[in-house]
Write a protein that holds these residues in place. Structure first.
Motif, PDB file in Angstrom:
ATOM      1  N   ASP A 191      73.309  27.150  57.250  1.00  0.00           N
ATOM      2  CA  ASP A 191      73.029  25.830  57.816  1.00  0.00           C
ATOM      3  C   ASP A 191      74.145  24.827  57.538  1.00  0.00           C
ATOM      4  OD1 ASP A 191      72.734  25.078  55.151  1.00  0.00           O
ATOM      5  OD2 ASP A 191      70.551  25.118  55.210  1.00  0.00           O
ATOM      6  N   LEU A 192      73.922  23.615  58.044  1.00  0.00           N
ATOM      7  CA  LEU A 192      74.925  22.558  57.948  1.00  0.00           C
ATOM      8  C   LEU A 192      75.204  22.169  56.498  1.00  0.00           C
ATOM      9  CD1 LEU A 192      76.526  21.101  60.142  1.00  0.00           C
ATOM     10  CD2 LEU A 192      74.827  19.263  60.085  1.00  0.00           C
ATOM     11  N   ALA A 193      74.175  22.177  55.656  1.00  0.00           N
ATOM     12  CA  ALA A 193      74.369  21.809  54.244  1.00  0.00           C
ATOM     13  C   ALA A 193      75.305  22.800  53.555  1.00  0.00           C
ATOM     14  CB  ALA A 193      73.024  21.765  53.519  1.00  0.00           C
ATOM     15  N   GLN A 194      75.138  24.076  53.838  1.00  0.00           N
ATOM     16  CA  GLN A 194      76.028  25.089  53.259  1.00  0.00           C
ATOM     17  C   GLN A 194      77.456  24.920  53.780  1.00  0.00           C
ATOM     18  OE1 GLN A 194      73.241  28.215  54.571  1.00  0.00           O
ATOM     19  NE2 GLN A 194      73.551  29.159  52.581  1.00  0.00           N
ATOM     20  N   ALA A 195      77.577  24.601  55.059  1.00  0.00           N
ATOM     21  CA  ALA A 195      78.900  24.403  55.647  1.00  0.00           C
ATOM     22  C   ALA A 195      79.593  23.191  55.028  1.00  0.00           C
ATOM     23  CB  ALA A 195      78.776  24.228  57.153  1.00  0.00           C
ATOM     24  N   ARG A 196      78.831  22.133  54.742  1.00  0.00           N
ATOM     25  CA  ARG A 196      79.416  20.947  54.090  1.00  0.00           C
ATOM     26  C   ARG A 196      79.966  21.311  52.721  1.00  0.00           C
ATOM     27  NH1 ARG A 196      74.445  18.257  55.118  1.00  0.00           N
ATOM     28  NH2 ARG A 196      74.430  17.250  57.174  1.00  0.00           N
ATOM     29  N   ARG A 197      79.213  22.135  51.969  1.00  0.00           N
ATOM     30  CA  ARG A 197      79.675  22.550  50.635  1.00  0.00           C
ATOM     31  C   ARG A 197      80.968  23.348  50.732  1.00  0.00           C
ATOM     32  NH1 ARG A 197      74.082  23.571  49.613  1.00  0.00           N
ATOM     33  NH2 ARG A 197      74.328  25.827  49.799  1.00  0.00           N
ATOM     34  N   LEU A 198      81.009  24.267  51.692  1.00  0.00           N
ATOM     35  CA  LEU A 198      82.210  25.079  51.874  1.00  0.00           C
ATOM     36  C   LEU A 198      83.410  24.199  52.204  1.00  0.00           C
ATOM     37  CD1 LEU A 198      83.619  27.829  52.162  1.00  0.00           C
ATOM     38  CD2 LEU A 198      82.873  27.873  54.541  1.00  0.00           C
ATOM     39  N   LEU A 199      83.215  23.232  53.098  1.00  0.00           N
ATOM     40  CA  LEU A 199      84.310  22.335  53.473  1.00  0.00           C
ATOM     41  C   LEU A 199      84.765  21.499  52.277  1.00  0.00           C
ATOM     42  CD1 LEU A 199      86.170  21.126  55.632  1.00  0.00           C
ATOM     43  CD2 LEU A 199      84.339  19.510  56.192  1.00  0.00           C
ATOM     44  N   HIS A 200      83.815  21.032  51.474  1.00  0.00           N
ATOM     45  CA  HIS A 200      84.158  20.230  50.295  1.00  0.00           C
ATOM     46  C   HIS A 200      84.995  21.037  49.308  1.00  0.00           C
ATOM     47  CE1 HIS A 200      83.981  17.298  47.163  1.00  0.00           C
ATOM     48  NE2 HIS A 200      83.103  17.950  46.420  1.00  0.00           N
ATOM     49  N   VAL A 201      84.585  22.286  49.059  1.00  0.00           N
ATOM     50  CA  VAL A 201      85.355  23.166  48.167  1.00  0.00           C
ATOM     51  C   VAL A 201      86.738  23.405  48.738  1.00  0.00           C
ATOM     52  CG1 VAL A 201      85.500  25.517  47.243  1.00  0.00           C
ATOM     53  CG2 VAL A 201      83.337  24.273  47.131  1.00  0.00           C
ATOM     54  N   TYR A 202      86.791  23.677  50.047  1.00  0.00           N
ATOM     55  CA  TYR A 202      88.061  23.977  50.714  1.00  0.00           C
ATOM     56  C   TYR A 202      89.030  22.793  50.608  1.00  0.00           C
ATOM     57  CZ  TYR A 202      90.910  26.350  54.278  1.00  0.00           C
ATOM     58  OH  TYR A 202      91.909  27.010  54.941  1.00  0.00           O
ATOM     59  N   GLU A 203      88.552  21.602  50.931  1.00  0.00           N
ATOM     60  CA  GLU A 203      89.403  20.400  50.869  1.00  0.00           C
ATOM     61  C   GLU A 203      89.864  20.130  49.443  1.00  0.00           C
ATOM     62  OE1 GLU A 203      87.862  17.553  54.519  1.00  0.00           O
ATOM     63  OE2 GLU A 203      86.831  17.437  52.606  1.00  0.00           O
ATOM     64  N   THR A 204      88.955  20.285  48.483  1.00  0.00           N
ATOM     65  CA  THR A 204      89.301  20.020  47.076  1.00  0.00           C
ATOM     66  C   THR A 204      90.347  21.016  46.588  1.00  0.00           C
ATOM     67  OG1 THR A 204      87.053  19.197  46.716  1.00  0.00           O
ATOM     68  CG2 THR A 204      88.359  19.674  44.766  1.00  0.00           C
ATOM     69  N   ASN A 205      90.199  22.279  46.964  1.00  0.00           N
ATOM     70  CA  ASN A 205      91.180  23.290  46.559  1.00  0.00           C
ATOM     71  C   ASN A 205      92.548  23.028  47.166  1.00  0.00           C
ATOM     72  OD1 ASN A 205      89.398  24.710  44.949  1.00  0.00           O
ATOM     73  ND2 ASN A 205      88.866  26.197  46.522  1.00  0.00           N
ATOM     74  N   ILE A 206      92.581  22.616  48.432  1.00  0.00           N
ATOM     75  CA  ILE A 206      93.861  22.309  49.083  1.00  0.00           C
ATOM     76  C   ILE A 206      94.561  21.151  48.375  1.00  0.00           C
ATOM     77  CG2 ILE A 206      94.895  21.385  51.197  1.00  0.00           C
ATOM     78  CD1 ILE A 206      94.238  24.295  51.454  1.00  0.00           C
ATOM     79  N   ARG A 207      93.797  20.122  48.012  1.00  0.00           N
ATOM     80  CA  ARG A 207      94.396  18.980  47.296  1.00  0.00           C
ATOM     81  C   ARG A 207      94.902  19.416  45.919  1.00  0.00           C
ATOM     82  NH1 ARG A 207      89.798  16.160  49.549  1.00  0.00           N
ATOM     83  NH2 ARG A 207      90.514  14.768  51.213  1.00  0.00           N
ATOM     84  N   ALA A 208      94.113  20.250  45.236  1.00  0.00           N
ATOM     85  CA  ALA A 208      94.531  20.737  43.911  1.00  0.00           C
ATOM     86  C   ALA A 208      95.828  21.524  44.014  1.00  0.00           C
ATOM     87  CB  ALA A 208      93.424  21.603  43.307  1.00  0.00           C
ATOM     88  N   PHE A 209      95.950  22.343  45.044  1.00  0.00           N
ATOM     89  CA  PHE A 209      97.173  23.117  45.259  1.00  0.00           C
ATOM     90  C   PHE A 209      98.361  22.191  45.539  1.00  0.00           C
ATOM     91  CE2 PHE A 209     100.082  25.239  48.272  1.00  0.00           C
ATOM     92  CZ  PHE A 209     100.452  26.349  47.531  1.00  0.00           C
ATOM     93  N   GLY A 210      98.136  21.191  46.387  1.00  0.00           N
ATOM     94  CA  GLY A 210      99.217  20.261  46.734  1.00  0.00           C
ATOM     95  C   GLY A 210      99.710  19.448  45.556  1.00  0.00           C
ATOM     96  N   ASN A 211      98.822  19.169  44.604  1.00  0.00           N
ATOM     97  CA  ASN A 211      99.190  18.339  43.444  1.00  0.00           C
ATOM     98  C   ASN A 211      99.643  19.157  42.234  1.00  0.00           C
ATOM     99  OD1 ASN A 211      98.586  15.900  44.754  1.00  0.00           O
ATOM    100  ND2 ASN A 211      96.409  16.111  44.274  1.00  0.00           N
ATOM    101  N   TYR A 212      99.599  20.467  42.350  1.00  0.00           N
ATOM    102  CA  TYR A 212      99.975  21.344  41.233  1.00  0.00           C
ATOM    103  C   TYR A 212     101.487  21.335  41.035  1.00  0.00           C
ATOM    104  CZ  TYR A 212     100.676  25.950  38.940  1.00  0.00           C
ATOM    105  OH  TYR A 212     101.058  26.969  38.109  1.00  0.00           O
ATOM    106  N   ARG A 213     101.903  21.157  39.779  1.00  0.00           N
ATOM    107  CA  ARG A 213     103.322  21.175  39.419  1.00  0.00           C
ATOM    108  C   ARG A 213     103.564  22.320  38.440  1.00  0.00           C
ATOM    109  NH1 ARG A 213     101.944  16.286  40.939  1.00  0.00           N
ATOM    110  NH2 ARG A 213     103.483  14.834  41.824  1.00  0.00           N
ATOM    111  N   PRO A 214     103.837  23.492  38.949  1.00  0.00           N
ATOM    112  CA  PRO A 214     103.960  24.668  38.074  1.00  0.00           C
ATOM    113  C   PRO A 214     105.202  24.617  37.190  1.00  0.00           C
ATOM    114  CG  PRO A 214     104.586  25.227  40.319  1.00  0.00           C
ATOM    115  CD  PRO A 214     104.064  23.827  40.368  1.00  0.00           C
ATOM    116  N   GLN A 215     105.066  25.204  36.013  1.00  0.00           N
ATOM    117  CA  GLN A 215     106.185  25.382  35.094  1.00  0.00           C
ATOM    118  C   GLN A 215     106.634  26.841  35.158  1.00  0.00           C
ATOM    119  OE1 GLN A 215     107.480  22.708  33.379  1.00  0.00           O
ATOM    120  NE2 GLN A 215     106.002  21.616  34.659  1.00  0.00           N
ATOM    121  N   PRO A 216     107.918  27.116  34.946  1.00  0.00           N
ATOM    122  CA  PRO A 216     108.404  28.509  35.011  1.00  0.00           C
ATOM    123  C   PRO A 216     107.696  29.406  34.006  1.00  0.00           C
ATOM    124  CG  PRO A 216     110.240  26.965  35.040  1.00  0.00           C
ATOM    125  CD  PRO A 216     109.010  26.161  34.717  1.00  0.00           C
TER     126      PRO A 216
END
Length: 308
Positions: A191-216
């Motif tokens: 349902d729509l509620a499950q889809a909202r959760r998936l989108l929220h996780v997806y968006e949050t993960n993308i932002r986390a990846f974009g802000n990640y500053r890896p060290q060697p």
């Protein structure tokens, strides 16, 4: 089992959430731990685990927040720390065998780096068409229409960003679900509620990846690049490091990055028929890493017994 479900109901609910999903828990070999992509789910690894065979234990690391009870991690470093503790709950000491597809490769890299800081050996770090974070992605606002279109591509849905523009979030998700049900790629009761959760996780993960500053890190990296694509970022778009054979990891590893080409594109490499070639390549690496660590353990034992 039905018995376990009944016991769960009698206890009044689910036990504490864990990111570990036993995709293929059986087998006598050292376990392989594979981190989720941006969507957060690990069902994408089902075919790969099956092709690796019943002797190879395979654990997926699934994102927090998919169950709707907890918020997803907003920082990739937090994610890696939490997953390291979960992995050590199954295997307290190394050597460890880690991997991840797409965004999951970056999380696996950070896990390997942190395990190394604790004196633990990572015998294998297998990145599956995973780009390293690029400075140009930091602070870039997430385009929801592009993001959903990329997620649709990962799932095999043909929903373009243009189809989704001008719609509200719920209208976009409803269209997404309609296409998914029509192609039997989304369960009818999703349902729509499950889809909202998936989108929220997806968006949050993308932002986390974009802000990640890896060290060697000194961990040996083996990058499996899709043969039919020049490289993709966490949601399917061309990545800034696509022209670099190592997808940016060469600058983050003190050891040479080994690049292996496998059939398929960023998405289809994990599906039939291409997954067979990926599993054959990965299976050889897992065997080599397991044999090397077993040999090292025997040598250490011999030294100790001779000293005694």
């Amino acid at each position: 089992t039905v018995e376990n479900l009944a016991a769960l109901i009698r206890r009044g609910g689910a036990s504490a959430w864990s990111p570990l999903v036993a995709v293929q828990p059986g087998g006598h070999k050292p376990p392989f731990f594979c981190v989720h992509p941006a969507g957060g789910n690990v069902i994408c690894y089902a075919a790969l685990a099956r092709e690796l065979g019943a002797a190879q234990p395979f654990y997926g690391l699934q994102a927090r927040g998919l169950d709707g009870r907890d918020e997803p991690f907003t920082r990739l470093e937090e994610m890696a720390d939490y997953y390291v503790e979960a992995v050590r709950g199954v295997r307290p000491e190394g050597p460890y065998l880690l991997g991840g597809w797409s965004l999951g490769g970056a999380v696996a890299f950070e896990m390997a780096r942190r395990l190394g800081e604790r004196g633990q050996e990572v015998a294998l770090l297998a990145l599956l068409d995973s780009p390293a974070p690029h400075a140009s992605q930091r602070g870039v606002e997430v385009d929801e229409a592009e993001l959903l279109a990329g997620l649709g591509e990962d799932l095999g849905l043909h929903v373009s960003a243009e189809d989704l523009r001008g719609l509200t979030t719920d209208e976009r998700l409803a269209l997404f679900l309609e296409h998914g049900r029509a192609r039997a790629l989304v369960p009818s009761d999703y349902d729509l509620a499950q889809a909202r959760r998936l989108l929220h996780v997806y968006e949050t993960n993308i932002r986390a990846f974009g802000n990640y500053r890896p060290q060697p890190a000194a961990t040996r990296i083996i990058l499996h690049r899709a043969g039919e694509a020049a490289g993709a970022d966490s949601h399917g778009a061309p990545h800034p490091s696509a022209a670099d054979p190592t997808l940016g990891w060469g600058a983050l590893s003190t050891a040479p990055v080994e690049v292996r080409r496998v059939p398929g594109d960023h998405v289809s490499m994990l599906s039939e028929p291409h997954v067979k070639a990926l599993a054959a390549e990965l299976g050889r690496l897992l065997e080599e890493a397991s044999a090397a660590t077993a040999g090292a353990a025997r040598t250490a034992f011999d030294i100790k017994t001779q000293g005694a």
